[in-house]
Design a protein around this motif. Structure first.
Motif, PDB file in Angstrom:
ATOM      1  N   THR A 208     -22.622 -10.474 -15.150  1.00 24.71           N
ATOM      2  CA  THR A 208     -23.127 -11.785 -14.758  1.00 24.71           C
ATOM      3  C   THR A 208     -24.374 -11.640 -13.887  1.00 24.71           C
ATOM      4  OG1 THR A 208     -20.874 -12.666 -14.849  1.00 24.71           O
ATOM      5  CG2 THR A 208     -22.505 -13.976 -13.676  1.00 24.71           C
ATOM      6  N   TYR A 209     -24.381 -10.654 -13.011  1.00 20.91           N
ATOM      7  CA  TYR A 209     -25.582 -10.367 -12.224  1.00 20.91           C
ATOM      8  C   TYR A 209     -26.737  -9.971 -13.135  1.00 20.91           C
ATOM      9  CZ  TYR A 209     -28.843  -7.277  -9.845  1.00 20.91           C
ATOM     10  OH  TYR A 209     -29.987  -6.648  -9.421  1.00 20.91           O
ATOM     11  N   ASP A 210     -26.459  -9.123 -14.102  1.00 15.99           N
ATOM     12  CA  ASP A 210     -27.495  -8.605 -14.993  1.00 15.99           C
ATOM     13  C   ASP A 210     -28.162  -9.727 -15.777  1.00 15.99           C
ATOM     14  OD1 ASP A 210     -29.091  -6.985 -16.535  1.00 15.99           O
ATOM     15  OD2 ASP A 210     -27.462  -5.898 -17.504  1.00 15.99           O
ATOM     16  N   PRO A 220     -18.811  -3.398  -4.980  1.00 15.74           N
ATOM     17  CA  PRO A 220     -18.962  -1.980  -4.631  1.00 15.74           C
ATOM     18  C   PRO A 220     -20.158  -1.288  -5.278  1.00 15.74           C
ATOM     19  CG  PRO A 220     -17.124  -2.301  -6.153  1.00 15.74           C
ATOM     20  CD  PRO A 220     -17.555  -3.661  -5.718  1.00 15.74           C
ATOM     21  N   ALA A 221     -20.678  -1.793  -6.388  1.00 19.20           N
ATOM     22  CA  ALA A 221     -21.809  -1.126  -7.050  1.00 19.20           C
ATOM     23  C   ALA A 221     -22.495  -2.123  -7.978  1.00 19.20           C
ATOM     24  CB  ALA A 221     -21.335   0.105  -7.837  1.00 19.20           C
ATOM     25  N   LEU A 222     -23.211  -3.062  -7.400  1.00 17.31           N
ATOM     26  CA  LEU A 222     -23.821  -4.127  -8.190  1.00 17.31           C
ATOM     27  C   LEU A 222     -25.125  -3.634  -8.803  1.00 17.31           C
ATOM     28  CD1 LEU A 222     -23.243  -7.076  -8.972  1.00 17.31           C
ATOM     29  CD2 LEU A 222     -24.764  -7.766  -7.113  1.00 17.31           C
ATOM     30  N   THR A 223     -25.038  -3.173 -10.036  1.00 22.75           N
ATOM     31  CA  THR A 223     -26.206  -2.695 -10.770  1.00 22.75           C
ATOM     32  C   THR A 223     -26.216  -3.342 -12.146  1.00 22.75           C
ATOM     33  OG1 THR A 223     -24.976  -0.807 -11.653  1.00 22.75           O
ATOM     34  CG2 THR A 223     -26.191  -0.459  -9.603  1.00 22.75           C
ATOM     35  N   ASP A 229     -32.756  -0.744 -15.552  1.00 19.97           N
ATOM     36  CA  ASP A 229     -32.765  -1.035 -14.121  1.00 19.97           C
ATOM     37  C   ASP A 229     -34.039  -1.737 -13.673  1.00 19.97           C
ATOM     38  OD1 ASP A 229     -30.269   0.052 -13.787  1.00 19.97           O
ATOM     39  OD2 ASP A 229     -31.009   2.024 -13.160  1.00 19.97           O
ATOM     40  N   ASP A 230     -35.167  -1.472 -14.329  1.00 18.18           N
ATOM     41  CA  ASP A 230     -36.436  -2.052 -13.907  1.00 18.18           C
ATOM     42  C   ASP A 230     -36.793  -3.318 -14.688  1.00 18.18           C
ATOM     43  OD1 ASP A 230     -36.870  -0.835 -16.320  1.00 18.18           O
ATOM     44  OD2 ASP A 230     -38.697   0.238 -15.713  1.00 18.18           O
TER      45      ASP A 230
END
Length: 264
Positions: A208-210, A220-223, A229-230
């Protein structure tokens, strides 16, 4: 067959009128065409279609749900008027009672309760989301042990709460389904993480963040989980361009989807 009319397009053929929601709730936008494109990207031929985007409003008691009716044996049905009292009312009663026990005012925690299309949704103020989720998981009368994920929604016309996160909860103990919904503005896209309460939300929150740019505080690891990533922007927001590249077909250039001409 009774005659139907479309209040938004009274000249439309009756047989072409889709089922209309009732007029309650809040209109946040008016959409033209099949997908609401306003930059020349609507190539569907439905440019004459006009409809409102309406969010359902708060529901009034009794909420009903499974088991609704005057024959219920629940003691609280008498207090609730009996007729129409159902599982949705019982869930709401238990949640509000548990909030009271923890010193929280239910009206401050629950922005509105919505029953729409047979589903019960609690709209929660985002700062109280972890506390509500923990109550729903642990209270013996509720026992929503499983969160099957979080979905992002983007309503550009819902000013001040453009981003929504929707959580789907299941009680295995009581065989019930409900939803929680929180909202955040584009300018402050932060929502508390529920990974500590429902560990299965780990990758759902990352997705959902992405795609929507909702930041889950405390994750704990929001990637990013799908995009590089960029990558710039969030592809499932409604204001994100359709993208694509021109394609050569038999000597002609077919423009990218968001650059094609509109037929409306």
């Amino acid at each position: 067959m009774s005659e139907q009319t479309n209040p938004e397009r009274p000249d439309a053929p009756d047989e072409a009128v889709p089922a209309q929601r009732d007029d309650t709730g809040e209109v946040i936008a008016t959409r033209r065409g099949m997908f609401g494109a306003d930059n020349g990207g609507d190539t569907t031929g439905y440019g004459g279609l006009v409809r409102t985007v309406r969010l359902p409003g708060a529901s009034q008691r009794p909420y009903g749900g499974p088991g609704a009716g005057g024959g219920t044996s629940r003691s609280s049905a008498v207090e609730s008027g009996g007729e129409g009292y159902g599982d949705f009312d019982e869930i709401a009663d238990e949640l509000e009672g548990a909030l009271d026990e923890q010193g929280l005012v239910p009206e401050n925690v629950i922005a509105k309760t919505v029953v729409d299309r047979g589903e019960l949704t609690f709209h929660i103020e985002r700062e109280y989301l972890p506390a509500v989720a923990k109550i729903l998981r642990d209270d013996p009368a509720l026992r929503f042990e499983l969160c099957t994920g979080v979905s992002g929604v983007h309503f550009p016309g819902d000013t001040g709460r453009e981003l929504h996160a929707v959580y789907h909860l299941r009680s295995i103990t009581h065989n019930r389904l409900i939803r929680l919904e929180v909202s955040a503005p584009d300018a402050d896209p932060h929502v508390p993480s529920l990974v500590a309460v429902y560990p299965t939300n780990d990758w759902h929150e990352r997705e959902t963040y992405d795609f929507f740019g909702l930041i889950f505080d405390g994750h704990p690891a929001l990637t990013r989980i799908m995009m590089p990533d960029d990558w710039q922007g969030f592809p499932q927001r409604k204001d994100y361009p359709l993208g694509g590249i021109p394609v050569e077909y038999k000597g002609a250039q077919i423009p990218a989807p968001d650059q094609r001409r509109s037929y409306s």
